[in-house]
Design a protein around this motif. Structure first.
Motif, short mmCIF file in Angstrom:
data_model
loop_
_atom_site.label_atom_id
_atom_site.label_comp_id
_atom_site.label_asym_id
_atom_site.label_seq_id
_atom_site.Cartn_x
_atom_site.Cartn_y
_atom_site.Cartn_z
N PRO A 1 -5.25 -7.61 -3.69
CA PRO A 1 -4.67 -9.01 -3.94
C PRO A 1 -3.39 -7.80 -4.14
N ALA A 2 -2.33 -8.91 -4.12
CA ALA A 2 -1.01 -9.11 -3.58
C ALA A 2 -0.54 -8.53 -5.74
N ASP A 3 -0.19 -7.31 -6.02
CA ASP A 3 1.01 -6.45 -7.08
C ASP A 3 -0.53 -6.46 -8.22
N TYR A 4 -0.91 -6.45 -7.99
CA TYR A 4 -2.17 -5.95 -8.74
C TYR A 4 -2.28 -4.21 -9.29
N THR A 5 -1.82 -3.66 -10.08
CA THR A 5 -1.67 -2.82 -10.05
C THR A 5 -3.22 -1.61 -10.20
N GLY A 6 -3.82 -0.93 -9.87
CA GLY A 6 -5.12 -0.32 -9.73
C GLY A 6 -5.54 -0.92 -8.92
N ALA A 7 -5.36 -1.60 -8.39
CA ALA A 7 -6.24 -2.93 -7.47
C ALA A 7 -7.17 -1.43 -6.37
N LEU A 8 -6.77 -0.62 -5.70
CA LEU A 8 -7.39 0.55 -5.42
C LEU A 8 -8.21 1.09 -5.71
N GLU B 1 -18.24 -8.34 -6.47
CA GLU B 1 -17.58 -7.57 -7.43
C GLU B 1 -15.89 -8.03 -6.76
N LEU B 2 -15.60 -7.01 -5.21
CA LEU B 2 -14.62 -7.06 -4.43
C LEU B 2 -13.36 -8.64 -4.41
N GLU B 3 -13.89 -9.35 -3.88
CA GLU B 3 -13.91 -10.75 -4.61
C GLU B 3 -13.15 -11.53 -5.73
N ALA B 4 -14.00 -10.78 -5.94
CA ALA B 4 -13.81 -11.24 -7.69
C ALA B 4 -13.07 -10.86 -8.28
N LEU B 5 -12.10 -9.21 -7.51
CA LEU B 5 -10.44 -9.09 -8.49
C LEU B 5 -10.10 -9.45 -7.51
N GLY B 6 -9.70 -10.41 -6.42
CA GLY B 6 -8.99 -11.14 -5.66
C GLY B 6 -8.68 -10.86 -3.94
#
Length: 291
Positions: A208-215, A265-270
């Motif tokens: 997702p765009a502009d999501y801190t700590g996404a990776l 879970e990943l889709e729930a994170l956007g």
């Protein structure tokens, strides 16, 4: 079952060698480029294509990855890893040990993989690039009057009637290339001449765009489920600087719990998640030859 398989030609390329090991009875159709191979499957002209996707020394084959992630929905149905063994070969007319060529022909990667031999044995002799190692061998065959040589594989020497005067001239003995089988249909591997390993599932994940700590959260979704990842690679999304997608290889087949749970879970994170394939892995052992 006999498949029609597109591969990167001409005859006796390393891709041809990989096809022969995995589908010894196939109707092999050489194509001039990787994109031609993949397009042939997408258009229904052939049933399968086998194309390179990664080399141990040169890294990923980006044109293959970008096609599978951006151009078409072609599922990966299998992979095979083969050793890359380069040999120095000449026309039978020039098999005298004292023969020195005016030019050495080969693919750019093969030339790069054999610098030590070229510097030690053929110092000062120019080289020219061809579209494949097999194309270099074919050129030597078709020009017996010229003082030229090729660097290619053993299959090319046999196919084009050349004499190998120096075996295993590559700088690194651990060089391997991974090829993938792509098809719209399920693939049966009968009569193959390769060692079957485990299963793999390849996912494409867009953060997702502009999501801190996404990776970090993406990797955590695999880690707490104890899913072993053999590869994580970023590729540009081609939508702007700094926009990347991730190709992730999971060391297991698609199941009903762990991988679907991870995707959820990943889709729930956007994240956006696509399954590029769940497939068997094969390998071919090196055939050690005397130099």
């Amino acid at each position: 079952m006999t498949y029609e398989i597109a591969f990167l030609g001409p005859k006796a390329t390393f891709t041809d060698l990989a096809v022969s090991k995995l589908f010894p009875d196939a109707n092999k159709i050489p194509m001039p480029t990787i994109l031609d191979c993949l397009d042939a499957v997408e258009k229904g002209e052939v049933e399968l294509a086998l194309v390179p996707i990664e080399n141990a020394l040169e890294g990923s084959v980006n044109i293959t990855i970008d096609y599978l992630t951006h151009e078409a929905q072609l599922p990966i149905r299998g992979e095979i890893i083969i050793p890359i063994q380069q040999h120095y070969m000449v026309h039978p007319n020039h098999s005298d040990p004292a023969f020195k060529p005016d030019i050495v022909y080969s693919h750019s990667h093969a030339i790069a993989q054999c610098h030590k031999f070229l510097h030690r044995e053929l110092k000062g002799i120019p080289y020219e690039y061809t579209t494949s190692t097999a194309a270099a061998a074919k050129m030597v065959k078709e020009n017996p009057e010229r003082k030229i040589a090729a660097i290619a594989n053993e299959m090319a020497a046999e196919e084009y009637g050349l004499v190998i005067t120096n075996h295993n001239i590559h700088d690194y003995s651990h060089n391997h290339t991974k090829f993938v089988v792509v098809s719209h249909k399920d693939v049966a591997y009968r009569g193959h001449m390769a060692v079957e390993g485990g299963k793999k599932t390849t996912l494409m994940v867009t953060l997702p765009a502009d999501y801190t700590g996404a990776l970090h959260q993406v990797l955590s979704a695999f880690a707490w489920r104890k899913l072993n990842l053999s590869k994580i690679e970023s590729r540009p999304m081609k939508t702007g600087l700094g926009d990347y997608l991730f190709i992730i290889d999971v060391e297991m087949a698609m199941d009903e719990v762990l991988i679907p749970g991870t995707i959820a879970e990943l889709e729930a994170l956007g994240c956006k998640v696509s399954v590029l394939g769940s497939y068997p892995s094969f390998s071919v052992k090196s055939s050690v030859m005397q130099k």
